[in-house]
Motif scaffolding. Structure first.
Motif, PDB file in Angstrom:
ATOM      1  N   ARG A 242      46.218  46.690  46.278  1.00 56.41           N
ATOM      2  CA  ARG A 242      46.791  47.491  45.191  1.00 56.41           C
ATOM      3  C   ARG A 242      46.651  46.729  43.874  1.00 56.41           C
ATOM      4  O   ARG A 242      46.909  45.526  43.821  1.00 56.41           O
ATOM      5  CB  ARG A 242      48.255  47.824  45.472  1.00 56.41           C
ATOM      6  N   HIS A 243      46.269  47.463  42.841  1.00 53.06           N
ATOM      7  CA  HIS A 243      46.065  46.836  41.535  1.00 53.06           C
ATOM      8  C   HIS A 243      46.305  47.877  40.454  1.00 53.06           C
ATOM      9  O   HIS A 243      45.894  49.032  40.583  1.00 53.06           O
ATOM     10  CB  HIS A 243      44.639  46.280  41.422  1.00 53.06           C
ATOM     11  N   GLU A 244      46.985  47.470  39.390  1.00 50.77           N
ATOM     12  CA  GLU A 244      47.299  48.393  38.291  1.00 50.77           C
ATOM     13  C   GLU A 244      46.022  48.848  37.586  1.00 50.77           C
ATOM     14  O   GLU A 244      45.140  48.056  37.298  1.00 50.77           O
ATOM     15  CB  GLU A 244      48.236  47.718  37.288  1.00 50.77           C
ATOM     16  N   TRP A 245      45.952  50.130  37.278  1.00 53.54           N
ATOM     17  CA  TRP A 245      44.764  50.743  36.672  1.00 53.54           C
ATOM     18  C   TRP A 245      44.724  50.515  35.167  1.00 53.54           C
ATOM     19  O   TRP A 245      45.723  50.684  34.475  1.00 53.54           O
ATOM     20  CB  TRP A 245      44.769  52.245  36.953  1.00 53.54           C
ATOM     21  N   LYS A 246      43.557  50.118  34.682  1.00 53.79           N
ATOM     22  CA  LYS A 246      43.287  50.106  33.248  1.00 53.79           C
ATOM     23  C   LYS A 246      42.147  51.067  32.949  1.00 53.79           C
ATOM     24  O   LYS A 246      42.281  52.015  32.198  1.00 53.79           O
ATOM     25  CB  LYS A 246      42.926  48.700  32.763  1.00 53.79           C
ATOM     26  N   ASN A 247      41.007  50.815  33.536  1.00 60.79           N
ATOM     27  CA  ASN A 247      39.891  51.751  33.489  1.00 60.79           C
ATOM     28  C   ASN A 247      39.026  51.497  34.718  1.00 60.79           C
ATOM     29  O   ASN A 247      39.267  50.576  35.496  1.00 60.79           O
ATOM     30  CB  ASN A 247      39.085  51.635  32.190  1.00 60.79           C
ATOM     31  N   TYR A 248      38.014  52.341  34.886  1.00 63.36           N
ATOM     32  CA  TYR A 248      37.215  52.273  36.111  1.00 63.36           C
ATOM     33  C   TYR A 248      36.526  50.920  36.261  1.00 63.36           C
ATOM     34  O   TYR A 248      36.552  50.309  37.331  1.00 63.36           O
ATOM     35  CB  TYR A 248      36.172  53.397  36.116  1.00 63.36           C
ATOM     36  N   SER A 249      35.892  50.454  35.185  1.00 63.61           N
ATOM     37  CA  SER A 249      35.104  49.226  35.284  1.00 63.61           C
ATOM     38  C   SER A 249      35.970  48.017  35.632  1.00 63.61           C
ATOM     39  O   SER A 249      35.602  47.202  36.487  1.00 63.61           O
ATOM     40  CB  SER A 249      34.331  48.975  33.994  1.00 63.61           C
ATOM     41  N   SER A 250      37.130  47.887  34.986  1.00 60.63           N
ATOM     42  CA  SER A 250      37.984  46.735  35.273  1.00 60.63           C
ATOM     43  C   SER A 250      38.533  46.805  36.697  1.00 60.63           C
ATOM     44  O   SER A 250      38.692  45.784  37.367  1.00 60.63           O
ATOM     45  CB  SER A 250      39.134  46.648  34.263  1.00 60.63           C
ATOM     46  N   GLN A 251      38.812  48.029  37.187  1.00 60.00           N
ATOM     47  CA  GLN A 251      39.326  48.175  38.548  1.00 60.00           C
ATOM     48  C   GLN A 251      38.244  47.829  39.583  1.00 60.00           C
ATOM     49  O   GLN A 251      38.511  47.135  40.570  1.00 60.00           O
ATOM     50  CB  GLN A 251      39.818  49.611  38.761  1.00 60.00           C
ATOM     51  N   PHE A 252      37.036  48.316  39.332  1.00 59.10           N
ATOM     52  CA  PHE A 252      35.943  48.022  40.267  1.00 59.10           C
ATOM     53  C   PHE A 252      35.645  46.526  40.289  1.00 59.10           C
ATOM     54  O   PHE A 252      35.476  45.931  41.359  1.00 59.10           O
ATOM     55  CB  PHE A 252      34.687  48.806  39.881  1.00 59.10           C
ATOM     56  N   ASN A 253      35.572  45.921  39.106  1.00 54.42           N
ATOM     57  CA  ASN A 253      35.252  44.497  39.043  1.00 54.42           C
ATOM     58  C   ASN A 253      36.372  43.629  39.621  1.00 54.42           C
ATOM     59  O   ASN A 253      36.118  42.533  40.124  1.00 54.42           O
ATOM     60  CB  ASN A 253      34.928  44.085  37.610  1.00 54.42           C
ATOM     61  N   PHE A 254      37.610  44.126  39.565  1.00 53.49           N
ATOM     62  CA  PHE A 254      38.693  43.424  40.253  1.00 53.49           C
ATOM     63  C   PHE A 254      38.385  43.348  41.748  1.00 53.49           C
ATOM     64  O   PHE A 254      38.505  42.283  42.376  1.00 53.49           O
ATOM     65  CB  PHE A 254      40.031  44.134  40.032  1.00 53.49           C
ATOM     66  N   GLY A 255      38.007  44.474  42.321  1.00 50.72           N
ATOM     67  CA  GLY A 255      37.658  44.492  43.738  1.00 50.72           C
ATOM     68  C   GLY A 255      36.477  43.598  44.040  1.00 50.72           C
ATOM     69  O   GLY A 255      36.459  42.878  45.051  1.00 50.72           O
ATOM     70  N   LEU A 256      35.497  43.620  43.159  1.00 50.27           N
ATOM     71  CA  LEU A 256      34.277  42.844  43.364  1.00 50.27           C
ATOM     72  C   LEU A 256      34.549  41.347  43.353  1.00 50.27           C
ATOM     73  O   LEU A 256      33.997  40.593  44.169  1.00 50.27           O
ATOM     74  CB  LEU A 256      33.260  43.212  42.278  1.00 50.27           C
ATOM     75  N   TYR A 257      35.389  40.894  42.422  1.00 48.65           N
ATOM     76  CA  TYR A 257      35.590  39.454  42.238  1.00 48.65           C
ATOM     77  C   TYR A 257      36.838  38.894  42.912  1.00 48.65           C
ATOM     78  O   TYR A 257      36.885  37.702  43.223  1.00 48.65           O
ATOM     79  CB  TYR A 257      35.645  39.138  40.742  1.00 48.65           C
ATOM     80  N   GLU A 258      37.840  39.730  43.127  1.00 50.28           N
ATOM     81  CA  GLU A 258      39.103  39.217  43.666  1.00 50.28           C
ATOM     82  C   GLU A 258      39.265  39.427  45.167  1.00 50.28           C
ATOM     83  O   GLU A 258      40.055  38.723  45.805  1.00 50.28           O
ATOM     84  CB  GLU A 258      40.289  39.861  42.930  1.00 50.28           C
ATOM     85  N   CYS A 259      38.563  40.374  45.730  1.00 51.79           N
ATOM     86  CA  CYS A 259      38.653  40.587  47.172  1.00 51.79           C
ATOM     87  C   CYS A 259      37.710  39.609  47.893  1.00 51.79           C
ATOM     88  O   CYS A 259      36.602  39.358  47.400  1.00 51.79           O
ATOM     89  CB  CYS A 259      38.279  42.023  47.533  1.00 51.79           C
ATOM     90  N   PRO A 260      38.115  39.074  49.030  1.00 51.34           N
ATOM     91  CA  PRO A 260      37.285  38.097  49.753  1.00 51.34           C
ATOM     92  C   PRO A 260      36.125  38.759  50.498  1.00 51.34           C
ATOM     93  O   PRO A 260      36.053  38.737  51.745  1.00 51.34           O
ATOM     94  CB  PRO A 260      38.281  37.440  50.708  1.00 51.34           C
TER      95      PRO A 260
END
Length: 300
Positions: free
Chosen positions: A56-74
């Motif tokens: 779960r992650h707070e939404w800002k916009n699509y790109s920041s949410q996708f890149n959160f998954g890309l870089y923060e998920c193992p």
């Protein structure tokens, strides 16, 4: 070649779609990561039951949410597949991509796949909407989602691409028109910001896809967007509608096609223009004040 794939799916109250999406990529993607914006329905429960990892992650916009998954998920897989919750893979697309990744050159870092939009249950096969190809699969560490408010694409840092067209990645939302228009009202605000950024040259920092007419689908779309942003307000939605519905034969998609082109091609774009006009009028058409406002409110 390592052809393992991790899917990244962004969600917010997608219980109508998430099972269809996940089931279509099972057996294709070794990892399924759902990045959820605090859904209040059963999206997360359904995803977990189907074997997905949910963050779960707070939404800002699509790109920041996708890149959160890309870089923060193992993520452990070699490749990443961008797929939305209301999309699914049709035909043999999934296995065709797996085969292509196993055979591709070491310099290949991205895969274009064919995208199809279904609206009110009908595939939109005309009006310039099909066939269209988008970079949906990329090698981890060699690409990310570009930082924009609207029409964000996956951009590669290096390497070449291939195209796989054995099947479609289908965008088929099951919600009703009331939901669709409310969502596109929010989209129109993002589109307003994107148009003003393009008009005033404020989007270069977040834009990694080169604007090129004779290029990929993403590059051509970016080239057209820049020209569209510099066209006269309120005239450009009308031209867009005529071009797609008449000259690109959108009328061949029947009543559903007519509704789509009126709503998406004309109403939505007119609403975005009205919001652009509202901002310009608020600041008495002073370019410097408008740019300062955009930087402050929508700076990326």
């Amino acid at each position: 070649m390592d052809n393992s794939i991790a899917a990244i799916i962004l969600t917010k109250n997608e219980e109508k779609h998430i099972a269809r999406c996940i089931n279509s990529i099972k057996g294709v993607c070794e990892e399924i990561w759902v990045i959820d914006s605090f859904s209040t329905d059963k999206t997360c429960e359904i995803a977990k039951d189907l074997g997905a990892e949910v963050c779960r992650h707070e939404w800002k916009n699509y790109s920041s949410q996708f890149n959160f998954g890309l870089y923060e998920c193992p993520i452990r897989s070699e490749w990443v597949w961008r797929i939305d919750a209301d999309e699914y893979l049709s035909g043999n697309l999934g296995m065709a991509v797996k085969t292509a990744l196993a055979r591709c050159d070491h310099g290949v870092n991205g895969v274009f796949v064919r995208r199809r939009i279904d609206f009110m249950g009908r595939p939109l096969l005309h009006g310039g909407w099909y066939p269209s190809y988008y970079l949906k699969v990329f090698r981890r560490g060699h690409g990310e989602c570009e930082c924009r408010w609207m029409d964000e694409h996956i951009c590669l840092f290096d390497g070449t691409t291939i195209t796989v067209d054995d099947g479609d990645q289908v965008d088929a939302n099951l919600n009703d028109l009331t939901w669709w228009t409310e969502k596109h009202n929010c989209y129109a605000t993002r589109e307003m910001a994107d148009l003003l950024m393009a008009e005033y040259g404020l989007d270069d920092r977040g834009a990694n896809v080169e604007a090129k007419f004779f290029g990929t689908e993403d590059q051509r779309k970016r080239w057209l967007k820049k020209r569209y942003a510099k066209s006269p307000l309120f005239i450009r939605p009308f031209i867009n509608f005529i071009y797609r519905y008449v000259f690109r034969a959108g009328f061949l998609d029947g009543k559903e096609g007519f509704i789509w082109h009126i709503l998406q091609g004309f109403w939505y774009r007119t609403l975005a223009d009205a919001k652009v006009y509202e901002i310009k009028k608020r600041f008495n058409f002073d370019d410097e004040k408008i740019k300062a406002y955009i930087r402050q409110e929508y700076g990326l």
